[in-house]
Design a protein around this motif. Sequence first.
Motif, PDB file in Angstrom:
ATOM      1  N   GLU A 155       0.834  -1.210   0.000  1.00 53.27           N
ATOM      2  CA  GLU A 155       0.000   0.000   0.000  1.00 53.27           C
ATOM      3  C   GLU A 155       0.868   1.260   0.000  1.00 53.27           C
ATOM      4  O   GLU A 155       0.557   2.232  -0.702  1.00 53.27           O
ATOM      5  CB  GLU A 155      -0.946  -0.006   1.209  1.00 53.27           C
ATOM      6  N   ILE A 158       1.938   2.444  -3.476  1.00 55.33           N
ATOM      7  CA  ILE A 158       0.925   2.843  -4.468  1.00 55.33           C
ATOM      8  C   ILE A 158       0.838   4.367  -4.566  1.00 55.33           C
ATOM      9  O   ILE A 158       0.821   5.066  -3.557  1.00 55.33           O
ATOM     10  CB  ILE A 158      -0.450   2.229  -4.095  1.00 55.33           C
ATOM     11  N   THR A 159       0.830   4.873  -5.799  1.00 54.04           N
ATOM     12  CA  THR A 159       0.653   6.318  -6.039  1.00 54.04           C
ATOM     13  C   THR A 159      -0.439   6.498  -7.104  1.00 54.04           C
ATOM     14  O   THR A 159      -0.976   5.503  -7.626  1.00 54.04           O
ATOM     15  CB  THR A 159       1.945   6.979  -6.590  1.00 54.04           C
ATOM     16  N   ASP A 160      -0.703   7.744  -7.457  1.00 54.32           N
ATOM     17  CA  ASP A 160      -1.696   8.026  -8.507  1.00 54.32           C
ATOM     18  C   ASP A 160      -1.282   7.440  -9.843  1.00 54.32           C
ATOM     19  O   ASP A 160      -2.105   7.277 -10.743  1.00 54.32           O
ATOM     20  CB  ASP A 160      -1.823   9.548  -8.726  1.00 54.32           C
ATOM     21  N   THR A 162       0.322   4.517 -10.265  1.00 57.49           N
ATOM     22  CA  THR A 162       0.479   3.054 -10.277  1.00 57.49           C
ATOM     23  C   THR A 162      -0.514   2.419 -11.244  1.00 57.49           C
ATOM     24  O   THR A 162      -1.728   2.611 -11.122  1.00 57.49           O
ATOM     25  CB  THR A 162       0.249   2.456  -8.864  1.00 57.49           C
ATOM     26  N   LYS A 192      -9.113  -1.223  -2.815  1.00 55.92           N
ATOM     27  CA  LYS A 192      -9.234   0.240  -2.682  1.00 55.92           C
ATOM     28  C   LYS A 192      -8.704   0.986  -3.902  1.00 55.92           C
ATOM     29  O   LYS A 192      -8.894   2.178  -4.026  1.00 55.92           O
ATOM     30  CB  LYS A 192      -8.437   0.703  -1.442  1.00 55.92           C
ATOM     31  N   TYR A 193      -7.980   0.286  -4.765  1.00 54.31           N
ATOM     32  CA  TYR A 193      -7.352   0.941  -5.924  1.00 54.31           C
ATOM     33  C   TYR A 193      -7.757   0.176  -7.194  1.00 54.31           C
ATOM     34  O   TYR A 193      -6.981  -0.609  -7.740  1.00 54.31           O
ATOM     35  CB  TYR A 193      -5.816   0.952  -5.766  1.00 54.31           C
ATOM     36  N   ASN A 195      -7.996   0.666 -10.251  1.00 56.28           N
ATOM     37  CA  ASN A 195      -7.369   0.793 -11.584  1.00 56.28           C
ATOM     38  C   ASN A 195      -6.080  -0.003 -11.731  1.00 56.28           C
ATOM     39  O   ASN A 195      -5.493  -0.023 -12.811  1.00 56.28           O
ATOM     40  CB  ASN A 195      -7.083   2.266 -11.898  1.00 56.28           C
ATOM     41  N   ILE A 196      -5.626  -0.615 -10.660  1.00 55.16           N
ATOM     42  CA  ILE A 196      -4.352  -1.353 -10.758  1.00 55.16           C
ATOM     43  C   ILE A 196      -4.600  -2.754 -11.321  1.00 55.16           C
ATOM     44  O   ILE A 196      -5.473  -3.494 -10.855  1.00 55.16           O
ATOM     45  CB  ILE A 196      -3.664  -1.447  -9.371  1.00 55.16           C
TER      46      ILE A 196
END
Length: 392
Positions: A155, A158-160, A162, A192-193, A195-196
């Motif tokens: 976690e 993770i950045t914008d 990633t 939670k992310y 788009n990855i």
Amino acid sequence: MLSDKINSLPISQTVGMTAKAHDLKNKGVDVITLSAGEPDFNIPDYIKDAAIDAINNNFHKYSPVDGFLELKKAISTKFKRDNNLDYNVDQIVVSTGAKQSIVNAIMSLINPGDEVIIPTPYWVSYSAMVTLAEGVSVFVNPKDSSHKITANQLESAITDRTKMLMLNSPNNPSGSVFSNDEYLEFSKVLEKYPNIIIISDEIYEHINYDFKTPSFACMPGMYDRTITVNGVSKAFAMTGWRIGYLAASKKIAKACNKMQGQITSGANCIAQQAAIKALIEPPSKIKYMVEEFKVRRDLIIKLLNQIEGFKLDDPPSGAFYIFPDISSYFGKEIKGKMIENSSDLAMLLLEVAHVATVPGDAFGSPNCLRISYAASRENIKDAVERIKSLLT
Ligand code: PMP
Ligand code: GLU
């Protein structure tokens, strides 16, 4: 004259060290090759026979770019049988090795500047492929000697930007294996992310000694976002026959098919016919190889433990590599050569002891050395004896 891209690309050290070993062998030097990640077994006869039948039955034309339908059906059946995963044939693309499956996926998904999270240690070619796609590799180092990152570490990385996470279990080069619980923790973070995209490289799936590594696509919410990569190189000793495959959402599979259609077209048609046989037979048929790898793993650990500078923790649970920490040799002079890093040690072992290994910096772990035990027991004993007499 050469492009900036090729000039910035490192040479694959797994391939490079093995090529150096072969050069020495061609000069008549008796080299023991523990550098290549390839089984020394012969291909089982039932698979060879399928290839011979394919030649006699005139399989000689281009196959469809994404592979013969019969092979894709066999892969679909294998995924259900071994991994409890449902993939239709239009979600599957067969390639010239899992290496090509991975590069197809990276080239189809990564835009310049996109970040790809790569836990270390990692297989050499992941970061080179990301560089080729003009992406940015973000390495995450495990905090302990388990060679496994935690969900919290994931976690934090993770950045914008990633776009992708690379997972490989059992792992090359450390042999570590993620458990179901560890993967569940990763999936909770990734929920939670949304788009990855995850590439789950499962090429060592069958080579595990303690428990079966789960397929990441089975984790809650991960199926649509995971590209599952596998192949026949490791489990069936078919490295040179070059058949790998991926399974993903239809959209991603279609993109990889398009990419491959411009680069290599369909994989070798004879090897594809043999792969059908390899995959439809039950994995119990290749258990004898896994059992032998386990004996060799225990043997090499026992022998290397007699050399003080090779620090090994718990026996690796999968693949056929050990990855000891050899940093206690750094700063020492051995046989007139100063050892500053793992490459120096690997070169010394090759040139003086005539044992080929791969330095850990190739895998993002500069304190370690990768030794493949996909070699006969005699070669393992002989190699460790040579290393011991050089270093002790
Ligand atoms: N992934 C990993 C982790 C590997 O070690 C390898 C090397 N064999 C590959 C992918 C590629 O395998 P192949 O191209 O032989 O199918
Ligand atoms: N994957 C194997 C290895 O790690 C074979 C060489 C390669 O393709 O990198 O040694």
